[in-house]
Design a protein around this motif. Structure first.
Motif, mmCIF file in Angstrom:
data_model
loop_
_atom_site.group_PDB
_atom_site.id
_atom_site.type_symbol
_atom_site.label_atom_id
_atom_site.label_comp_id
_atom_site.label_asym_id
_atom_site.label_seq_id
_atom_site.Cartn_x
_atom_site.Cartn_y
_atom_site.Cartn_z
ATOM 1 N N HIS A 101 44.235 34.077 54.370
ATOM 2 C CA HIS A 101 45.659 33.951 54.032
ATOM 3 C C HIS A 101 45.898 32.914 52.952
ATOM 4 N N ARG A 102 44.977 31.931 52.819
ATOM 5 C CA ARG A 102 45.123 30.892 51.802
ATOM 6 C C ARG A 102 44.366 31.231 50.519
ATOM 7 N N MET A 103 43.684 32.378 50.506
ATOM 8 C CA MET A 103 42.954 32.799 49.321
ATOM 9 C C MET A 103 43.757 33.770 48.465
ATOM 10 N N LEU A 104 44.966 34.102 48.916
ATOM 11 C CA LEU A 104 45.816 35.027 48.166
ATOM 12 C C LEU A 104 46.630 34.275 47.116
ATOM 13 N N LEU A 320 24.975 34.388 44.056
ATOM 14 C CA LEU A 320 26.307 33.799 44.171
ATOM 15 C C LEU A 320 27.141 34.443 43.064
ATOM 16 N N LEU A 321 28.155 35.183 43.443
ATOM 17 C CA LEU A 321 28.875 36.040 42.503
ATOM 18 C C LEU A 321 30.314 35.593 42.316
ATOM 19 N N THR A 322 30.759 35.590 41.080
ATOM 20 C CA THR A 322 32.149 35.290 40.758
ATOM 21 C C THR A 322 32.745 36.478 40.016
ATOM 22 N N TYR A 327 42.309 38.831 40.461
ATOM 23 C CA TYR A 327 43.207 37.679 40.451
ATOM 24 C C TYR A 327 44.037 37.599 41.729
ATOM 25 N N ALA A 328 44.121 38.685 42.474
ATOM 26 C CA ALA A 328 44.923 38.671 43.702
ATOM 27 C C ALA A 328 44.262 37.833 44.782
ATOM 28 N N MET A 329 42.941 37.953 44.907
ATOM 29 C CA MET A 329 42.181 37.194 45.893
ATOM 30 C C MET A 329 40.825 36.868 45.269
ATOM 31 N N PRO A 330 40.759 35.827 44.463
ATOM 32 C CA PRO A 330 39.531 35.524 43.735
ATOM 33 C C PRO A 330 38.335 35.248 44.656
#
Length: 477
Positions: A101-104, A320-322, A327-330
């Motif tokens: 919920h805090r990653m949005l 480790l992937l980025t 952008y909605a939930m990086p």
């Protein structure tokens, strides 16, 4: 035989699809294909620019990352190289479940968020969110990958995929067929009972490319090879395999994704279809990670993702992937459970994107003995190579001492290349081979079954371990 009406209908659909895909072709030419022809310096600059833009967004608009950056003393605006990501902690599935919920991002409304889930190796769903722009970019990445074989938007593609809800299958398949020229073959319903129908449909479509699950296309090609050799469904084979002049006369490439591609699968598919196989690497959480070029190397899609390896330079470790587009939930420094090695710029195909090795399977593909020895999952698949008369197989480790080998026997055909006795004798030797390899630490029980269930997403797994990293029993699906 194809009648005149079906031929005319097919031509009209083909023309309509080509017209509908003109915008996609223009977008590819303008925004996506040029990335394959940039210099190394331009590629690196472009990736860093995309990364800084994503990180700045996450720092200011995603509560979880705002706290994370502050605690790590990290400032996205001051970043000079992608290697500085190492200052940040990695992102695990446990953190995502706890902090979802805090990653949005606060820049997206609830109506813009598109929920997605993956079962994960433990069977516990991982729920996350994406947005329309991310999915559109992902689609363009797939299209770009497929141009490597000579495919163009609007060319027919046989899409071997599955949909969890059968009631939605027809609707979604028709939409993809009209809009993109993707003709979907249900990967959730696979076997000799449908392969004959698939051949008839392919004759009507005459695809330029195949796309989908490696295990599904491999099983289909295995069936075609057996029937060619027996002279029942296709022309008789000569000593050397030749291309048929039927449905595959326009075929230029096969693109495999969503699961591990084994060497024996690639070899058989290329033998039967006579065109190159291209491996695509991505995941449900982060798509378009890497793609195989015409020289057979896996290139990182640097305009879609940053790939790090949690290991000393030049060694194999966890990825480790980025993701550079969600952008909605990086997902920043996400540990997805896959392993590999960074190879750098080792390919002379002309694409200045670094290469990676995917030789190491997921940890759940490997088996562990009581002494702590780890047996690579690829060993078990190699044991079954060359055994004719087997439709499917799966090794499942159920304890530190025991492995179940589940085998589905192919249908017996009079005059075929094998008999029930010959295949049973060949499979009966497997426990001895595994015993020799493992120092008698693993016993193999052969189980002849009617079917081996695919995963909830329609994938067939050749090896499954129910043993956790510390030796405890876990639940695998």
């Amino acid at each position: 035989m194809l009648n005149a009406a079906s031929i005319v209908t097919g031509l009209l659909q083909s023309i309509a699809c080509k017209l509908l895909n003109i915008p996609i072709q223009r977008m590819l030419q303008k925004d996506w294909l040029p990335a394959l022809f940039k210099s190394r310096a331009e590629t690196q600059t472009d990736q860093l620019s995309r990364l800084k833009r994503l990180l700045a967004h996450a720092e200011h608009h995603v509560p979880y990352y705002g706290d994370c950056f502050r605690d790590s003393g990290f400032n996205a605006a001051m970043m000079c190289a992608s290697s500085e990501l190492s200052k940040l902690p990695f992102l695990s599935k446990a953190v995502i479940r706890e902090q979802a919920h805090r990653m949005l991002a606060d820049t997206f409304s609830a109506s813009q968020l598109m929920e997605k889930s993956t079962g994960g190796s433990t069977g516990e769903p991982l729920v996350f969110y994406r947005h329309a722009e991310y999915l559109n970019a992902s689609q363009m990445g797939t299209c770009r990958n497929m141009t490597l074989c000579g495919w163009h938007p609007g060319d027919p593609v046989a899409n071997f995929w599955g949909i969890n809800d059968p009631s939605l299958f027809g609707r979604r398949a028709l939409k993809e067929q009209i809009k993109m020229g993707f003709y979907t073959f249900n990967a959730f319903d696979v076997g000799p009972h449908v392969f004959g129908e698939w051949l008839e449909r392919l004759e009507r479509i005459k695809p330029v490319a195949l796309y989908g699950y490696a295990s599904t296309i491999w099983l289909f090609c295995k069936w075609m090879k057996e029937h060619r050799a027996k002279g029942e469904a296709l022309r008789e084979e000569q000593k050397e395999t030749k291309r048929t002049k039927g449905w595959d006369k326009r075929l230029k490439g096969v693109f495999l994704t969503a699961e591990r591609l084994h060497g024996f699968q690639r070899e058989l598919i290329e033998e039967v279809l006579g065109v190159p196989v291209f491996n695509l690497y991505g995941s449900t959480e982060i798509q378009n990670i890497a793609f195989e070029c015409t020289h057979g190397n896996m290139h990182v899609a640097t305009d879609f993702v940053v790939v790090e390896v949690d290991a000393p330079e030049g060694e194999t470790g966890d990825f480790l992937l980025t993701s550079l587009h969600n952008y909605a939930m990086p997902f920043i420094r996400y540990r997805n459970g896959d392993r590999g090695k960074l190879l750098g710029y080792v390919c002379d195909c002309g694409i200045e994107m670094p290469c990676i090795s995917l030789d190491i399977s997921r940890s759940c593909d490997n088996f562990t003995t009581r002494s702590g020895r780890v047996i690579h999952g690829e060993f078990f698949t190699h044991v079954m190579e060359g055994i004719t008369g087997v439709q499917k197989f799966q090794f499942r480790q159920v304890s530190l001492e025991k492995v179940e080998l589940r085998v589905v026997r192919a249908g017996v055909v009079e005059g075929g290349l094998w008999t029930v006795e010959s295949v049973e004798q060949a499979v009966a030797r497997v426990p001895e081979i595994v015993g020799d390899k493992t120092g008698r630490e693993l016993d193999v029980e052969v189980m002849w079954v009617d079917e081996i269930a695919a995963t909830s997403r329609g994938k067939h797994l050749f090896t499954i371990s129910e043993i956790g990293e510390c030796g405890e029993l876990t639940v695998k699906s």
